[in-house]
Write a protein that holds these residues in place. Structure first.
Motif, PDB file in Angstrom:
ATOM      1  N   TRP A  92     156.080  71.702  57.136  1.00 58.09           N
ATOM      2  CA  TRP A  92     154.444  71.599  58.091  1.00 58.09           C
ATOM      3  C   TRP A  92     153.971  73.012  57.886  1.00 58.09           C
ATOM      4  CZ3 TRP A  92     152.585  74.306  62.178  1.00 58.09           C
ATOM      5  CH2 TRP A  92     151.312  74.446  62.457  1.00 58.09           C
ATOM      6  N   VAL A  93     155.122  73.877  58.301  1.00 54.89           N
ATOM      7  CA  VAL A  93     155.226  75.428  57.887  1.00 54.89           C
ATOM      8  C   VAL A  93     154.659  75.910  56.494  1.00 54.89           C
ATOM      9  CG1 VAL A  93     155.897  77.901  58.365  1.00 54.89           C
ATOM     10  CG2 VAL A  93     155.684  75.859  60.277  1.00 54.89           C
ATOM     11  N   PHE A 128     165.250  68.806  49.780  1.00 58.55           N
ATOM     12  CA  PHE A 128     164.490  70.210  50.407  1.00 58.55           C
ATOM     13  C   PHE A 128     163.446  70.725  48.893  1.00 58.55           C
ATOM     14  CE2 PHE A 128     163.768  74.804  50.681  1.00 58.55           C
ATOM     15  CZ  PHE A 128     163.397  75.193  50.730  1.00 58.55           C
ATOM     16  N   LEU A 129     164.025  70.565  47.911  1.00 59.48           N
ATOM     17  CA  LEU A 129     163.395  70.663  46.507  1.00 59.48           C
ATOM     18  C   LEU A 129     162.124  69.567  46.125  1.00 59.48           C
ATOM     19  CD1 LEU A 129     164.297  73.260  44.209  1.00 59.48           C
ATOM     20  CD2 LEU A 129     164.960  71.155  43.341  1.00 59.48           C
ATOM     21  N   ALA A 135     154.642  70.182  48.507  1.00 65.18           N
ATOM     22  CA  ALA A 135     153.558  71.141  48.882  1.00 65.18           C
ATOM     23  C   ALA A 135     152.976  72.040  48.087  1.00 65.18           C
ATOM     24  CB  ALA A 135     154.611  71.940  49.289  1.00 65.18           C
ATOM     25  N   LEU A 136     153.998  72.609  47.464  1.00 65.86           N
ATOM     26  CA  LEU A 136     152.692  72.993  45.754  1.00 65.86           C
ATOM     27  C   LEU A 136     152.129  72.443  45.247  1.00 65.86           C
ATOM     28  CD1 LEU A 136     156.353  74.988  44.326  1.00 65.86           C
ATOM     29  CD2 LEU A 136     155.013  75.920  45.718  1.00 65.86           C
ATOM     30  N   ASP A 137     152.533  71.209  44.500  1.00 71.80           N
ATOM     31  CA  ASP A 137     151.240  69.937  44.325  1.00 71.80           C
ATOM     32  C   ASP A 137     150.400  69.721  45.081  1.00 71.80           C
ATOM     33  OD1 ASP A 137     153.143  70.252  41.718  1.00 71.80           O
ATOM     34  OD2 ASP A 137     154.029  67.977  42.383  1.00 71.80           O
ATOM     35  N   ASP A 138     150.412  69.602  46.378  1.00 73.72           N
ATOM     36  CA  ASP A 138     149.154  68.871  47.018  1.00 73.72           C
ATOM     37  C   ASP A 138     148.345  69.850  47.318  1.00 73.72           C
ATOM     38  OD1 ASP A 138     150.641  66.935  46.715  1.00 73.72           O
ATOM     39  OD2 ASP A 138     151.010  66.587  49.078  1.00 73.72           O
ATOM     40  N   GLN A 171     163.443  77.501  39.621  1.00 70.98           N
ATOM     41  CA  GLN A 171     163.282  76.555  37.780  1.00 70.98           C
ATOM     42  C   GLN A 171     161.752  76.973  38.473  1.00 70.98           C
ATOM     43  OE1 GLN A 171     165.702  73.656  36.496  1.00 70.98           O
ATOM     44  NE2 GLN A 171     166.829  74.859  35.752  1.00 70.98           N
ATOM     45  N   THR A 172     161.259  76.600  40.621  1.00 72.09           N
ATOM     46  CA  THR A 172     159.904  75.494  40.359  1.00 72.09           C
ATOM     47  C   THR A 172     159.146  76.963  40.143  1.00 72.09           C
ATOM     48  OG1 THR A 172     160.225  76.839  42.271  1.00 72.09           O
ATOM     49  CG2 THR A 172     160.340  74.470  41.595  1.00 72.09           C
TER      50      THR A 172
END
Ligand code: C2E
Ligand code: CA
Ligand code: CA
Ligand code: CA
Length: 279
Positions: A92-93, A128-129, A135-138, A171-172
């Protein structure tokens, strides 16, 4: 707390019982608080020492109870870790900080960096990955503007797992900082094997800087280490101008601390950055 072991049985002292009850009570309270939106994220600006301009912010979790009291993350994060709630809470954070970064970009702060603390319990979670990528995509947060802070003590455990994880995270496009640096004992050769981007000098060493003649030696060593390894260095807990000046003279490029700004809500940060831009 005292305990005695007799014939394979543990006898808990009364104070230990109180501690455990207190921990369990807090675990329930934290879960309820999370469900009732008593938790929120604040942001502390990170400053370029040469220009004194903000370059990013660190996301920090807050818990304010309905009667207005604040409970320190130093107290409730270990409980969230212990109970496993940190997985949900940490996600959430991460998502909240990513969304805030996107909002700041919409307001014109394009190069702004967002640092997010990651607990070792989160980091070790098998998904975790995926949680990070989702989180990045959404949220549409650009990975280049996201940094994860992991502590040096965490970097010391299970080197092979850590090296593999850091490779996958890199890599992300997300960067990695080692938090509370100087409190552990990582060797130069070990650090060289880690795909990290930044070292964060622990506040304890920043505080020492203005003390004795030898007070600045650890901060100095970390700054030098960063230079040798090609890593960015940021000092945390800078509270006065003298500390800022010594750090700058030692070649430390970035700093964070009450001297520049306290952690603030998202809307306060927005205002603070806009005012700053008008100066
Ligand atoms: P940290 O990551 O080392 O964060 C820096 C702490 O220093 C923050 O305390 C910040 O408010 C405080 N600080 C910043 N500038 C100054 C200064 O000039 N002087 C002093 N005395 N303190 C300063 P905070 O927010 O109470 O957080 C405490 C710790 O709780 C953090 O230490 C971090 O380990 C943990 N934490 C906070 N939020 C999160 C989170 O979202 N996830 C995880 N896993 N841990 C968190
Ligand atoms: Ca941190
Ligand atoms: Ca720190
Ligand atoms: Ca710390």
């Amino acid at each position: 707390a005292k305990s005695q072991q007799r014939a394979g049985h543990f006898y808990f002292s009364r104070s230990m019982g109180v501690e455990i009850r207190e921990r369990v009570r807090m675990m329930h309270a934290l879960r309820t608080a999370f469900g009732q939106n008593q938790l929120f994220v604040v942001y502390q600006p990170q400053i370029d020492l040469a220009t004194r301009r903000p370059v990013g912010a660190e996301a920090l979790l807050r818990w304010q109870t309905p009667d207005g009291k604040f409970i320190s993350p130093d107290r409730f994060i270990p409980i969230a870790e212990y109970s496993g709630l940190i997985i949900e809470l940490g996600e959430w954070v991460m998502r909240t900080a990513c969304r805030e970064l996107v909002d700041l970009r919409k307001a014109g702060h394009h190069d702004f960096m967002m640092s997010i603390n990651v607990s070792q319990v989160q980091f070790r979670h098998p998904h975790f990955l995926d949680i990070l990528k989702r989180a990045l995509d959404d949220t549409g947060a650009p990975p280049q503007n996201i940094e994860l802070e992991i502590t040096e003590s965490m970097a010391m455990e299970e080197p092979d797992l850590l090296i593999k994880m850091l490779g996958q995270i890199k890599q992300t496009g997300v960067s990695i900082a080692i938090d509370d640096f100087g409190t552990g004992f990582s060797s130069l050769s070990y650090l060289q094997r880690l795909q990290i981007d930044r070292l964060k000098i622990d506040r304890a060493f920043v505080t020492e800087i203005t003390g004795s003649a030898r007070g600045s030696s650890i901060a100095e060593m970390v700054i030098q280490l960063g230079r040798n390894l090609g890593l960015a260095v940021i000092a945390e807990g800078v509270e006065d101008e003298r500390q800022a000046q010594i750090l700058q003279s030692l070649g430390c490029p970035l700093a964070q601390g009450f001297l520049f700004a306290r952690p603030m809500t998202a809307s306060a940060l927005n205002g603070w950055l806009s005012n700053d831009a008008l100066e």
